[in-house]
Design a protein around this motif. Sequence first.
Motif, PDB file in Angstrom:
ATOM      1  N   CYS A  83      -2.067 -52.980 -35.681  1.00 61.29           N
ATOM      2  CA  CYS A  83      -2.371 -51.602 -36.407  1.00 61.29           C
ATOM      3  C   CYS A  83      -3.346 -51.894 -37.368  1.00 61.29           C
ATOM      4  CB  CYS A  83      -0.960 -51.262 -36.567  1.00 61.29           C
ATOM      5  SG  CYS A  83      -1.100 -49.951 -37.581  1.00 61.29           S
ATOM      6  N   ALA A  84      -4.190 -51.314 -37.725  1.00 63.07           N
ATOM      7  CA  ALA A  84      -5.097 -51.247 -38.769  1.00 63.07           C
ATOM      8  C   ALA A  84      -4.955 -50.143 -39.861  1.00 63.07           C
ATOM      9  CB  ALA A  84      -6.452 -51.459 -38.392  1.00 63.07           C
ATOM     10  N   LEU A  85      -4.682 -50.379 -41.210  1.00 62.15           N
ATOM     11  CA  LEU A  85      -4.602 -49.465 -42.143  1.00 62.15           C
ATOM     12  C   LEU A  85      -6.159 -49.150 -42.556  1.00 62.15           C
ATOM     13  CD1 LEU A  85      -3.467 -47.508 -44.422  1.00 62.15           C
ATOM     14  CD2 LEU A  85      -2.719 -49.540 -45.646  1.00 62.15           C
ATOM     15  N   CYS A  86      -6.652 -48.044 -42.533  1.00 65.00           N
ATOM     16  CA  CYS A  86      -7.915 -47.698 -42.846  1.00 65.00           C
ATOM     17  C   CYS A  86      -7.966 -46.544 -43.770  1.00 65.00           C
ATOM     18  CB  CYS A  86      -8.780 -47.183 -41.422  1.00 65.00           C
ATOM     19  SG  CYS A  86      -8.536 -48.788 -40.317  1.00 65.00           S
ATOM     20  N   TRP A  87      -9.059 -46.727 -44.701  1.00 64.81           N
ATOM     21  CA  TRP A  87      -9.333 -45.648 -45.728  1.00 64.81           C
ATOM     22  C   TRP A  87     -10.764 -45.169 -45.563  1.00 64.81           C
ATOM     23  CZ3 TRP A  87      -8.032 -50.806 -46.320  1.00 64.81           C
ATOM     24  CH2 TRP A  87      -8.876 -51.596 -46.768  1.00 64.81           C
ATOM     25  N   ASN A  88     -11.585 -45.563 -44.669  1.00 59.91           N
ATOM     26  CA  ASN A  88     -12.951 -45.047 -44.562  1.00 59.91           C
ATOM     27  C   ASN A  88     -13.429 -45.637 -42.873  1.00 59.91           C
ATOM     28  OD1 ASN A  88     -14.217 -47.627 -44.529  1.00 59.91           O
ATOM     29  ND2 ASN A  88     -14.120 -47.566 -46.839  1.00 59.91           N
ATOM     30  N   LYS A  89     -14.379 -44.708 -42.716  1.00 57.87           N
ATOM     31  CA  LYS A  89     -14.798 -45.196 -41.426  1.00 57.87           C
ATOM     32  C   LYS A  89     -15.558 -46.466 -41.070  1.00 57.87           C
ATOM     33  CE  LYS A  89     -17.925 -41.957 -40.129  1.00 57.87           C
ATOM     34  NZ  LYS A  89     -18.748 -40.736 -39.728  1.00 57.87           N
ATOM     35  N   GLU A  90     -16.205 -47.100 -42.022  1.00 54.94           N
ATOM     36  CA  GLU A  90     -16.474 -48.515 -41.966  1.00 54.94           C
ATOM     37  C   GLU A  90     -15.506 -49.385 -41.680  1.00 54.94           C
ATOM     38  OE1 GLU A  90     -19.253 -51.892 -44.394  1.00 54.94           O
ATOM     39  OE2 GLU A  90     -18.335 -50.149 -45.496  1.00 54.94           O
ATOM     40  N   ILE A  91     -14.216 -49.137 -42.385  1.00 54.95           N
ATOM     41  CA  ILE A  91     -13.130 -50.214 -41.966  1.00 54.95           C
ATOM     42  C   ILE A  91     -12.553 -49.793 -40.691  1.00 54.95           C
ATOM     43  CG2 ILE A  91     -10.862 -50.812 -42.629  1.00 54.95           C
ATOM     44  CD1 ILE A  91     -12.934 -51.645 -44.633  1.00 54.95           C
ATOM     45  N   VAL A  92     -12.641 -48.637 -40.294  1.00 54.46           N
ATOM     46  CA  VAL A  92     -12.125 -48.015 -38.689  1.00 54.46           C
ATOM     47  C   VAL A  92     -12.953 -48.753 -37.983  1.00 54.46           C
ATOM     48  CG1 VAL A  92     -11.904 -46.239 -37.296  1.00 54.46           C
ATOM     49  CG2 VAL A  92     -11.274 -45.856 -39.755  1.00 54.46           C
ATOM     50  N   ASP A 100     -10.021 -55.514 -32.512  1.00 52.88           N
ATOM     51  CA  ASP A 100      -9.545 -54.817 -31.418  1.00 52.88           C
ATOM     52  C   ASP A 100      -8.399 -54.045 -31.637  1.00 52.88           C
ATOM     53  OD1 ASP A 100      -9.524 -53.944 -28.598  1.00 52.88           O
ATOM     54  OD2 ASP A 100      -8.512 -55.550 -27.881  1.00 52.88           O
ATOM     55  N   ALA A 101      -8.350 -53.206 -32.959  1.00 55.84           N
ATOM     56  CA  ALA A 101      -7.043 -52.543 -33.191  1.00 55.84           C
ATOM     57  C   ALA A 101      -6.759 -51.425 -32.189  1.00 55.84           C
ATOM     58  CB  ALA A 101      -7.325 -51.788 -34.694  1.00 55.84           C
ATOM     59  N   ASN A 102      -5.513 -51.248 -31.913  1.00 53.22           N
ATOM     60  CA  ASN A 102      -5.247 -50.246 -31.025  1.00 53.22           C
ATOM     61  C   ASN A 102      -4.133 -49.259 -31.621  1.00 53.22           C
ATOM     62  OD1 ASN A 102      -2.791 -51.902 -31.184  1.00 53.22           O
ATOM     63  ND2 ASN A 102      -3.168 -52.681 -29.331  1.00 53.22           N
ATOM     64  N   ILE A 103      -3.981 -49.312 -33.011  1.00 55.99           N
ATOM     65  CA  ILE A 103      -3.184 -48.316 -33.757  1.00 55.99           C
ATOM     66  C   ILE A 103      -4.039 -47.851 -35.105  1.00 55.99           C
ATOM     67  CG2 ILE A 103      -1.018 -47.436 -34.871  1.00 55.99           C
ATOM     68  CD1 ILE A 103       0.465 -48.962 -32.686  1.00 55.99           C
ATOM     69  N   LEU A 104      -4.160 -46.972 -35.243  1.00 52.42           N
ATOM     70  CA  LEU A 104      -4.723 -46.428 -36.440  1.00 52.42           C
ATOM     71  C   LEU A 104      -3.871 -46.016 -37.255  1.00 52.42           C
ATOM     72  CD1 LEU A 104      -7.272 -45.743 -38.366  1.00 52.42           C
ATOM     73  CD2 LEU A 104      -7.530 -43.595 -37.068  1.00 52.42           C
ATOM     74  N   SER A 105      -3.629 -46.588 -38.631  1.00 51.47           N
ATOM     75  CA  SER A 105      -2.723 -45.953 -39.660  1.00 51.47           C
ATOM     76  C   SER A 105      -3.496 -45.367 -40.763  1.00 51.47           C
ATOM     77  CB  SER A 105      -1.920 -47.227 -40.210  1.00 51.47           C
ATOM     78  OG  SER A 105      -1.141 -46.701 -41.369  1.00 51.47           O
ATOM     79  N   LEU A 106      -3.128 -44.392 -41.110  1.00 50.92           N
ATOM     80  CA  LEU A 106      -3.878 -43.260 -41.940  1.00 50.92           C
ATOM     81  C   LEU A 106      -3.001 -43.185 -43.296  1.00 50.92           C
ATOM     82  CD1 LEU A 106      -5.641 -40.763 -39.591  1.00 50.92           C
ATOM     83  CD2 LEU A 106      -6.793 -42.685 -40.586  1.00 50.92           C
ATOM     84  N   ALA A 108      -2.375 -40.590 -45.668  1.00 53.58           N
ATOM     85  CA  ALA A 108      -2.590 -38.971 -45.976  1.00 53.58           C
ATOM     86  C   ALA A 108      -2.551 -38.662 -47.327  1.00 53.58           C
ATOM     87  CB  ALA A 108      -1.305 -38.347 -45.351  1.00 53.58           C
ATOM     88  N   ARG A 109      -2.311 -39.398 -48.331  1.00 53.04           N
ATOM     89  CA  ARG A 109      -2.216 -39.241 -49.871  1.00 53.04           C
ATOM     90  C   ARG A 109      -3.576 -39.526 -50.304  1.00 53.04           C
ATOM     91  NH1 ARG A 109       3.964 -40.071 -50.509  1.00 53.04           N
ATOM     92  NH2 ARG A 109       4.628 -37.926 -49.995  1.00 53.04           N
ATOM     93  N   TYR A 110      -4.348 -40.488 -49.680  1.00 52.00           N
ATOM     94  CA  TYR A 110      -5.265 -41.170 -50.364  1.00 52.00           C
ATOM     95  C   TYR A 110      -6.752 -40.938 -49.626  1.00 52.00           C
ATOM     96  CZ  TYR A 110      -1.860 -43.342 -52.762  1.00 52.00           C
ATOM     97  OH  TYR A 110      -0.765 -43.669 -53.728  1.00 52.00           O
ATOM     98  N   ILE A 111      -6.578 -39.758 -48.505  1.00 57.13           N
ATOM     99  CA  ILE A 111      -7.890 -39.638 -47.709  1.00 57.13           C
ATOM    100  C   ILE A 111      -7.875 -38.155 -47.544  1.00 57.13           C
ATOM    101  CG2 ILE A 111      -8.261 -41.821 -46.559  1.00 57.13           C
ATOM    102  CD1 ILE A 111      -7.221 -40.697 -44.105  1.00 57.13           C
ATOM    103  N   SER A 112      -8.950 -37.304 -47.506  1.00 55.57           N
ATOM    104  CA  SER A 112      -8.940 -35.973 -47.240  1.00 55.57           C
ATOM    105  C   SER A 112      -8.692 -35.632 -45.760  1.00 55.57           C
ATOM    106  CB  SER A 112     -10.310 -35.289 -47.633  1.00 55.57           C
ATOM    107  OG  SER A 112     -11.433 -35.937 -46.776  1.00 55.57           O
ATOM    108  N   LEU A 113      -8.257 -34.674 -45.361  1.00 54.19           N
ATOM    109  CA  LEU A 113      -8.264 -34.342 -44.133  1.00 54.19           C
ATOM    110  C   LEU A 113      -9.586 -34.448 -43.219  1.00 54.19           C
ATOM    111  CD1 LEU A 113      -6.421 -33.173 -41.746  1.00 54.19           C
ATOM    112  CD2 LEU A 113      -7.000 -30.893 -42.386  1.00 54.19           C
ATOM    113  N   ALA A 114     -10.554 -34.037 -43.663  1.00 51.48           N
ATOM    114  CA  ALA A 114     -12.047 -34.165 -43.145  1.00 51.48           C
ATOM    115  C   ALA A 114     -12.102 -35.507 -42.817  1.00 51.48           C
ATOM    116  CB  ALA A 114     -13.163 -33.605 -43.942  1.00 51.48           C
ATOM    117  N   GLN A 115     -12.000 -36.414 -43.803  1.00 55.92           N
ATOM    118  CA  GLN A 115     -12.143 -37.995 -43.582  1.00 55.92           C
ATOM    119  C   GLN A 115     -11.260 -38.442 -42.498  1.00 55.92           C
ATOM    120  OE1 GLN A 115     -11.086 -38.961 -47.730  1.00 55.92           O
ATOM    121  NE2 GLN A 115     -13.125 -40.397 -47.853  1.00 55.92           N
ATOM    122  N   ALA A 116     -10.016 -38.001 -42.330  1.00 54.55           N
ATOM    123  CA  ALA A 116      -9.151 -38.323 -41.316  1.00 54.55           C
ATOM    124  C   ALA A 116      -9.728 -38.103 -40.065  1.00 54.55           C
ATOM    125  CB  ALA A 116      -7.682 -37.893 -41.541  1.00 54.55           C
ATOM    126  N   LEU A 117     -10.101 -36.845 -39.808  1.00 55.36           N
ATOM    127  CA  LEU A 117     -10.506 -36.387 -38.734  1.00 55.36           C
ATOM    128  C   LEU A 117     -11.806 -37.225 -38.074  1.00 55.36           C
ATOM    129  CD1 LEU A 117     -10.262 -32.554 -39.057  1.00 55.36           C
ATOM    130  CD2 LEU A 117      -8.845 -34.076 -37.688  1.00 55.36           C
TER     131      LEU A 117
END
Length: 143
Positions: A83-92, A100-106, A108-117
């Motif tokens: 599981c990878a805790l990510c805060w931007n697309k580059e880290i993802v 080979d992350a198989n779970i994405l941890s987002l 919510a209080r630190y990224i926008s909804l548009a960023q999350a999508l």
Amino acid sequence: MKISIGNDHAGTEYKLAIVGLLKSMHIEVKNYGTDSNDSVDYPDFVHPVAKDVEANEADFGIIICGSGNGASMTANKHQRVRCALCWNKEIVSLARQHNDANILSLPARYISLAQALDMVQTFLETGFEGGRHERRVEKIACQ
């Protein structure tokens, strides 16, 4: 493709939008998250996602909580979960390509909804590079 998703109260709005995105992409979704903003305990919603990924009952998982930390820590207790805790697309991208992350941890209080999508789409569209990274990924799990 099958995705398991889980969230606590901080991630309800994000989860609902992500589920909508996934369904528009014709991806099967197993929803373990709360649909409420009432306070809940994130492990209750993260463990089922991690169990699905661990047992190959889901291709990937997405988990959402306020900071993303507690959810990520919970998921990573499971074998075969990366599981990878990510805060931007580059880290993802790097989490998928190199780890080979198989779970994405987002968080919510630190990224926008548009960023999350955008991050979810990046997670699903980015492959594992293998090569030198494969040897390292094989060393992650406890024996």
